[in-house]
Scaffold this active site. Structure first.
Site, PDB file in Angstrom:
ATOM      1  N   ASN A   1     -19.166   2.588  10.955  1.00  0.00           N
ATOM      2  CA  ASN A   1     -18.716   1.229  10.650  1.00  0.00           C
ATOM      3  C   ASN A   1     -18.399   0.413  11.898  1.00  0.00           C
ATOM      4  O   ASN A   1     -18.320  -0.818  11.829  1.00  0.00           O
ATOM      5  CB  ASN A   1     -17.487   1.281   9.735  1.00  0.00           C
ATOM      6  CG  ASN A   1     -17.817   1.772   8.343  1.00  0.00           C
ATOM      7  OD1 ASN A   1     -18.977   1.830   7.945  1.00  0.00           O
ATOM      8  ND2 ASN A   1     -16.796   2.149   7.586  1.00  0.00           N
TER       9      ASN A   1
ATOM     10  N   ILE B   1     -12.616  -5.406   7.505  1.00  0.00           N
ATOM     11  CA  ILE B   1     -11.702  -4.260   7.559  1.00  0.00           C
ATOM     12  C   ILE B   1     -12.202  -3.171   6.605  1.00  0.00           C
ATOM     13  O   ILE B   1     -11.537  -2.840   5.620  1.00  0.00           O
ATOM     14  CB  ILE B   1     -10.255  -4.668   7.234  1.00  0.00           C
ATOM     15  CG1 ILE B   1     -10.185  -5.565   5.988  1.00  0.00           C
ATOM     16  CG2 ILE B   1      -9.627  -5.361   8.431  1.00  0.00           C
ATOM     17  CD1 ILE B   1      -8.777  -5.798   5.492  1.00  0.00           C
TER      18      ILE B   1
ATOM     19  N   TYR C   1       0.818  -1.209   0.000  1.00  0.00           N
ATOM     20  CA  TYR C   1       0.000   0.000   0.000  1.00  0.00           C
ATOM     21  C   TYR C   1       0.858   1.268   0.000  1.00  0.00           C
ATOM     22  O   TYR C   1       0.325   2.364  -0.147  1.00  0.00           O
ATOM     23  CB  TYR C   1      -0.911   0.027   1.231  1.00  0.00           C
ATOM     24  CG  TYR C   1      -1.855  -1.140   1.354  1.00  0.00           C
ATOM     25  CD1 TYR C   1      -2.104  -2.000   0.294  1.00  0.00           C
ATOM     26  CD2 TYR C   1      -2.510  -1.408   2.564  1.00  0.00           C
ATOM     27  CE1 TYR C   1      -2.966  -3.081   0.424  1.00  0.00           C
ATOM     28  CE2 TYR C   1      -3.376  -2.471   2.700  1.00  0.00           C
ATOM     29  CZ  TYR C   1      -3.595  -3.318   1.633  1.00  0.00           C
ATOM     30  OH  TYR C   1      -4.454  -4.392   1.768  1.00  0.00           O
TER      31      TYR C   1
ATOM     32  N   ARG D   1     -18.019   8.270   9.147  1.00  0.00           N
ATOM     33  CA  ARG D   1     -18.258   6.936   8.600  1.00  0.00           C
ATOM     34  C   ARG D   1     -17.451   5.877   9.336  1.00  0.00           C
ATOM     35  O   ARG D   1     -17.902   4.732   9.492  1.00  0.00           O
ATOM     36  CB  ARG D   1     -17.939   6.916   7.106  1.00  0.00           C
ATOM     37  CG  ARG D   1     -18.928   7.733   6.282  1.00  0.00           C
ATOM     38  CD  ARG D   1     -18.597   7.692   4.819  1.00  0.00           C
ATOM     39  NE  ARG D   1     -19.426   8.613   4.054  1.00  0.00           N
ATOM     40  CZ  ARG D   1     -19.202   8.950   2.797  1.00  0.00           C
ATOM     41  NH1 ARG D   1     -18.152   8.441   2.161  1.00  0.00           N
ATOM     42  NH2 ARG D   1     -20.002   9.793   2.171  1.00  0.00           N
TER      43      ARG D   1
ATOM     44  N   LYS E   1     -12.845   0.308   4.863  1.00  0.00           N
ATOM     45  CA  LYS E   1     -12.019   1.497   4.731  1.00  0.00           C
ATOM     46  C   LYS E   1     -12.908   2.734   4.678  1.00  0.00           C
ATOM     47  O   LYS E   1     -13.904   2.755   3.956  1.00  0.00           O
ATOM     48  CB  LYS E   1     -11.185   1.422   3.451  1.00  0.00           C
ATOM     49  CG  LYS E   1     -10.492   2.726   3.075  1.00  0.00           C
ATOM     50  CD  LYS E   1     -10.048   2.699   1.627  1.00  0.00           C
ATOM     51  CE  LYS E   1      -9.687   4.087   1.133  1.00  0.00           C
ATOM     52  NZ  LYS E   1      -9.347   4.097  -0.303  1.00  0.00           N
ATOM     53  N   SER E   2     -12.556   3.755   5.434  1.00  0.00           N
ATOM     54  CA  SER E   2     -13.159   5.073   5.275  1.00  0.00           C
ATOM     55  C   SER E   2     -12.170   6.119   5.733  1.00  0.00           C
ATOM     56  O   SER E   2     -11.500   5.952   6.757  1.00  0.00           O
ATOM     57  CB  SER E   2     -14.455   5.219   6.067  1.00  0.00           C
ATOM     58  OG  SER E   2     -14.980   6.525   5.870  1.00  0.00           O
ATOM     59  N   VAL E   3     -12.077   7.200   4.979  1.00  0.00           N
ATOM     60  CA  VAL E   3     -11.211   8.310   5.370  1.00  0.00           C
ATOM     61  C   VAL E   3     -11.998   9.364   6.140  1.00  0.00           C
ATOM     62  O   VAL E   3     -11.422  10.369   6.567  1.00  0.00           O
ATOM     63  CB  VAL E   3     -10.548   8.951   4.139  1.00  0.00           C
ATOM     64  CG1 VAL E   3      -9.705   7.913   3.395  1.00  0.00           C
ATOM     65  CG2 VAL E   3     -11.582   9.562   3.200  1.00  0.00           C
TER      66      VAL E   3
END
Length: 284
Positions: free
Chosen positions: A249, A237, A53, A245, A239-241
């Site tokens: 989650n 897992i 990543y 949110r 993902k949120s930036v």
């Protein structure tokens, strides 16, 4: 701030992994630092990263800034990272792991994973020997794999005498990989889902079925899908930036899907994956 209590999943090596974690794929190295910091503030205690990543240094900065690199805070955090596929092999894995620990600013990681099986250039068994040494040295607690199909898991077991504790695979309502999931359950391997909402595509799945279930419970479509995973016993897992949110989650335990609702989501299984075929892809 709301307090969320994430369930723990017991792995075949006896370790406990939080069932919900934060994924950090496709976030650049600079941008990932505030994302991880906000997740830790929201109550996440599981961060899922990878060398591929290209943001391990940014994750490490966040962990250090938030005080999660040592002491009691560190003990209460689960950090996963993955070996870059081009660095598979015994010697190269040992060099790579030292570098990754340095970037993460950690003395150990909770799980180290083979990122892809690379069946066209199989080096999983020799790499696994290095992984086992990391575990014996106390620098890794749990060993896992990603994107392994049953034939890859069979071969790894035949050549090393060991099954991984976790197999992280693409898994969501429209791509349920039931054969892989059934194999893992039969062999005591925990299933971890990446792209648990098909990168957002499944939010509108089933001609609005997910949205209708969400309206019945007063939650979001994303929460419905993640709740379905939770009820299946899957580690997730998402993902949120976005901080709001991220909190949503984690907030999956104020409602329960009815058997009919759960079955309706089960019925959405289809032939289309959102990501890459494990037989051909590699993280160089």
């Amino acid at each position: 701030m709301a307090t969320f209590h994430t369930p723990m999943v017991t792995l075949n090596d006896g370790n406990l992994i939080p069932q919900i974690g934060l994924g950090v794929l496709r976030i650049d190295d600079e941008g990932v630092t505030p994302v991880v910091e906000s997740a830790l503030e929201a109550g996440y205690r599981h961060i899922d990263g990878a060398a591929g990543y290209n943001n391990e240094a940014g994750v490490g900065r966040a962990l250090n800034n938030a005080g999660f690199t040592e002491g009691e805070q560190r003990k209460n955090l689960w950090v996963t990272t993955k070996l870059r596929d081009s660095e598979q092999g015994y010697d190269s894995a040992r060099k790579a792991f030292d570098r990754q620990l340095g970037l993460l600013q950690l003395d150990y990681v909770d799980m180290y994973m083979l990122h892809w099986p690379t069946p066209f250039d199989w080096r999983s068994s020799e790499t696994w020997k290095a992984f086992q040494e990391f575990r014996a040295e106390g620098r890794v607690r749990t060993l896992g794999v990603c994107n392994f199909l049953p034939e890859h898991l069979d071969r790894l077991h035949e050549e090393t005498g060991e099954y991984p504790a976790v197999n992280q695979i693409e898994l969501h309502p429209t791509w349920q990989q039931r054969e892989v999931v059934d194999y893992c359950k039969a062999h005591g391997i925990a299933v971890e889902a990446y792209s648990p909402m098909a990168r957002g595509a499944d939010l509108n799945a089933g001609n609005g079925a997910i949205e209708r279930i969400a309206a019945e419970h007063g939650v979001t479509p994303a929460q419905v899908i993640l709740r379905w995973h939770i009820e299946n016993g899957t580690i997730i897992i998402p993902k949120s930036v976005h901080a709001d949110r991220q909190k949503q989650n984690l907030d999956l335990f104020g409602f329960v899907l009815t058997p009919e609702e759960h079955a309706a989501i089960d019925a959405l299984d289809g032939p289309t994956r959102a990501g890459h075929d494990p037989m051909t892809f590699t993280y160089a």
